[in-house]
Motif scaffolding. Structure first.
Motif, short mmCIF file in Angstrom:
data_model
loop_
_atom_site.label_atom_id
_atom_site.label_comp_id
_atom_site.label_asym_id
_atom_site.label_seq_id
_atom_site.Cartn_x
_atom_site.Cartn_y
_atom_site.Cartn_z
N SER A 435 0.84 -1.21 0.00
CA SER A 435 0.00 0.00 0.00
C SER A 435 0.87 1.24 0.00
CB SER A 435 -0.95 -0.01 1.21
OG SER A 435 -1.84 1.09 1.10
N GLY A 461 -4.75 9.85 -4.84
CA GLY A 461 -5.11 10.88 -3.86
C GLY A 461 -4.11 12.02 -3.91
N ASP A 462 -4.48 13.17 -3.31
CA ASP A 462 -3.57 14.32 -3.33
C ASP A 462 -2.28 14.02 -2.56
OD1 ASP A 462 -5.44 14.27 -1.17
OD2 ASP A 462 -4.81 16.27 -0.58
N MET A 467 3.55 12.93 -3.37
CA MET A 467 4.73 12.10 -3.10
C MET A 467 5.42 11.68 -4.38
SD MET A 467 4.89 9.14 -0.22
CE MET A 467 4.45 10.00 1.27
N PHE A 492 -4.82 13.77 4.09
CA PHE A 492 -4.90 12.32 4.27
C PHE A 492 -6.25 11.94 4.87
CE2 PHE A 492 -0.09 12.56 5.54
CZ PHE A 492 0.25 12.89 4.24
N ALA A 493 -7.28 11.80 4.03
CA ALA A 493 -8.61 11.46 4.56
C ALA A 493 -8.56 10.17 5.36
CB ALA A 493 -9.61 11.35 3.42
N SER A 494 -7.88 9.17 4.80
CA SER A 494 -7.84 7.85 5.44
C SER A 494 -7.19 7.96 6.82
CB SER A 494 -7.03 6.90 4.57
OG SER A 494 -5.78 7.50 4.23
#
Ligand code: TPP
Ligand code: MG
Length: 612
Positions: A435, A461-462, A467, A492-494
């Motif tokens: 991941s 994702g942003d 990165m 980082f929504a997660s």
């Protein structure tokens, strides 16, 4: 034949082929590279002299970051069912250590990649060289030794004479379905350029036969005995089903014996999503259907799975079940104290199929009803009017048709695992062994190289984008067309949600300036990622609702150029986690929300089994 070590290496690699089921393909499809003083005069010179990309010579691709090169090689190799991969050439020092994350990703996902980092002089003649580690305890250590624990085979070629045996060992590991992963040949820069008289046989066309090990008769008999004793069986399909190409055999076995199938991230798509035996995703990011069955099953038949914590809900999911594990790797087959069937998935399922046994009809019927209920849950979630992340996935799912979706980290893998409806097994490519943020675009490049006929939709994702976005430039350079859906939720929504659930107060998970109180809670960062993507050479489209997203995706799909579709989804979503995940909460804290979280944690942990 008098050649340098590097010339011999490239000539050898161009002559290697893999074979399985009578189909031959190039084992090393090409070389990804970034040159520095540690490889330009050796491997770089050799590639130039052989005329990279012409005739039978290995094609060369200039990438932007060494870690990304390994991701591209992994995306390629996974799509080619591990029968073909890329070599990655780097300079010494930072170019070499940038490989480490990619190597770990490859090895953990059991995917072959060949890494060729440059190394410091074998002769040590010039003394301390630029970027040398200099371990005071030993001159025999270089930064490349950091690749040892993440490589399935590691060797340093200190003399030209060492090369032939090392090459044969490297090819054997790359093509061994049980041992495969990152393979590293560290190449001291002086040895790369050194000439030697090589035997002609070294460069002869060589075919590596990739085996399909068959089950041992006694183990097969034990496995059938276990099946005959089971009334409520459940298959957990993992990446081994994909690599073996065992889709048809799995479907037939499930139908013939009435066994529902849950899928891991690597195994998703094993069954057509609307098949009555398809219980969908299993585990922490799984469906209510598969997880309910997992809790009640009396026998779990793992096929090509590593049983990570996401699959087993950190060993809380399979309430009473015994395990029967089909795996080509003995190490994985032995997990959860299961009965082992060490074999290729296709061969094992064929061998098991003649067992005179069916699951309890009530169980099979119940599984089909649960699966149908989950399918309507997906339909309901996808039909939302606002552009939440699940609605975004629904629109993409429809437009993607026969295309491949690529993703790796953040909040999307969970939503994809639960919701995505792949029409065929090749349409789902989520790297969830490591991941690794940053895999998405670079990995997508490899997928497209391996399957140019397919449309590749990269979801990023942003956080992941920031990165590692630079391989957009490589896609533009090579005219490799990607559709990149850039999902900007400003951080980082997660991990933000996880942070809150463990009492870490979302610290450092939103992209904000440092505020007046000295914390990271100021204004949103004035970062324009759409403009950034355009600056790297991609076409950029913006979407702000389900209909404009559909239009943008259709336009991107029809375009010949790499296109970034920029989306800012509104918060909210579909069904959340249907099973636990073990992330330890602080055992003491002055904060009441932490103490409450710890209480919930201790309670959930009571369900954790040892699987003995
Ligand atoms: C290289 C790497 N560093 C850190 C992490 C831990 N991590 C997992 S998801 C995540 C945030 C991802 O943010 P983004 O890409 O914006 O996705 P979102 O969660 O917002 O959907 C982080 C930091 C990781 N998986 N990989
Ligand atoms: Mg984000």
């Amino acid at each position: 034949m008098r050649l340098t070590t590097a010339q011999a290496l490239t000539r050898f690699l161009a002559a290697q082929w893999s074979e399985r089921d009578g189909v031959e393909q190039r084992l090393i499809a090409g070389v990804l590279g970034i040159f520095g003083h540690g490889n330009v005069a050796g491997v770089g010179q050799a590639l130039a002299e052989q005329g990279a990309g012409t005739g039978d010579a290995l094609p060369y691709y200039l990438a932007r970051n060494e870690q990304a090169m390994v991701h591209t090689a992994v995306g390629y190799a996974r799509t080619r069912a591990r029968l073909s991969t890329f070599a990655c050439t780097t300079s010494i020092g930072p170019g070499a250590t940038n490989l480490v994350t990619g190597a770990a990703l490859a090895t953990i996902n059991r995917v072959p990649v060949l890494l060729l980092p440059g190394d410091v002089f074998a002769t040590r003649a010039p003394g301390t060289v630029l970027q040398e580690l200099e371990d005071p305890r030993s001159y025999d250590v270089s930064v490349n030794d950091s690749l040892r624990p993440v490589s399935r085979f590691f060797d340093r070629i200190n003399r030209p004479e060492q090369l032939p045996a090392a090459l044969l060992a490297a090819m054997r590991v790359l093509t061994d379905p049980a041992e495969t992963g990152a393979v590293t040949l560290a190449l001291p820069q002086d040895v790369q350029a050194e000439a030697y008289d090589w035997p002609e046989e070294l460069f002869a066309r060589r075919v590596w036969h990739v085996p399909r090990p068959v089950p041992e008769p006694a183990a097969l008999a034990r496995a059938k005995e276990l099946l005959r004793g089971s009334r409520r069986p459940l298959i957990v399909a993992g990446g081994g089903v994909r690599y073996s190409g065992a889709w048809a055999e799995l479907t037939r076995f499930a139908e013939n014996h009435g066994v529902p199938v849950g899928e891991t991230q690597a195994g998703k798509g094993a069954l057509p999503h609307d098949h009555p035996c398809a219980a969908g995703a299993i585990g922490h990011t799984g469906t209510d259907a598969a997880n309910t069955l997992a809790r009640e099953a009396d026998l779990v038949i793992g096929v090509g799975t590593r049983y990570t914590d996401f699959t087993t809900a950190s060993r809380t999911l399979f309430g009473q079940a015994a395990f029967l594990n089909v795996n080509v790797t003995a190490f994985d087959a032995a997990k959860n104290a299961g009965a082992t069937l060490v074999a290729d998935a296709r061969e094992a399922l064929r061998a098991l199929d003649d067992v005179d046994w069916r699951a309890d009809p009530e169980w099979t019927h119940r599984a089909a009803a649960l699966a149908a209920a989950w399918q309507s849950e997906i339909g309901h979630t996808y039909a939302g009017a606002e552009l939440t992340q699940p609605v975004m996935l629904g629109v993409l799912n429809e437009v993607a048709e026969g295309g491949v979706v690529v993703n790796a980290a953040g909040s999307m893998p969970g939503d994809l695992h639960r919701l995505w409806r792949p029409a065929d097994p090749e349409q789902y490519h989520v790297e969830y062994g490591y991941s690794c943020m940053g895999y998405e675009i670079a990995g997508g490049l490899g997928v497209k190289l391996a399957a140019p006929e397919r449309e590749v939709f990269v979801l990023v994702g942003d956080g992941s984008y920031l990165m590692m976005a630079q391989e957009i430039a490589t896609a533009v350079q090579e005219r490799i067309k990607l559709v990149i859906v850039l999902v900007d939720n400003r951080g980082f929504a997660s991990i933000g949600n996880l942070s809150e659930s463990v009492g870490a107060r979302r610290l450092g998970t939103a992209y904000r300036t440092r505020g007046p109180g000295g914390e990271l809670d100021g204004d949103p960062l004035p970062v324009d990622l759409a403009a950034n993507a355009a600056s790297l050479g991609a076409d950029v489209l913006r979407a702000d609702g389900p209909e404009s997203l559909r239009a943008a995706l259709v336009k991107a799909r029809e375009s010949a150029r790499t296109t970034v579709v920029y989306v800012e989804p509104v918060p909210g979503g579909g069904p959340g986690a249907q099973a636990w995940w073990d992330v330890p909460v602080a055992q003491v804290s002055g904060l009441p929300e932490v103490r409450a979280a710890r209480e919930r944690y201790d309670e959930a942990k009571r369900d954790q089994r040892l699987y003995l």
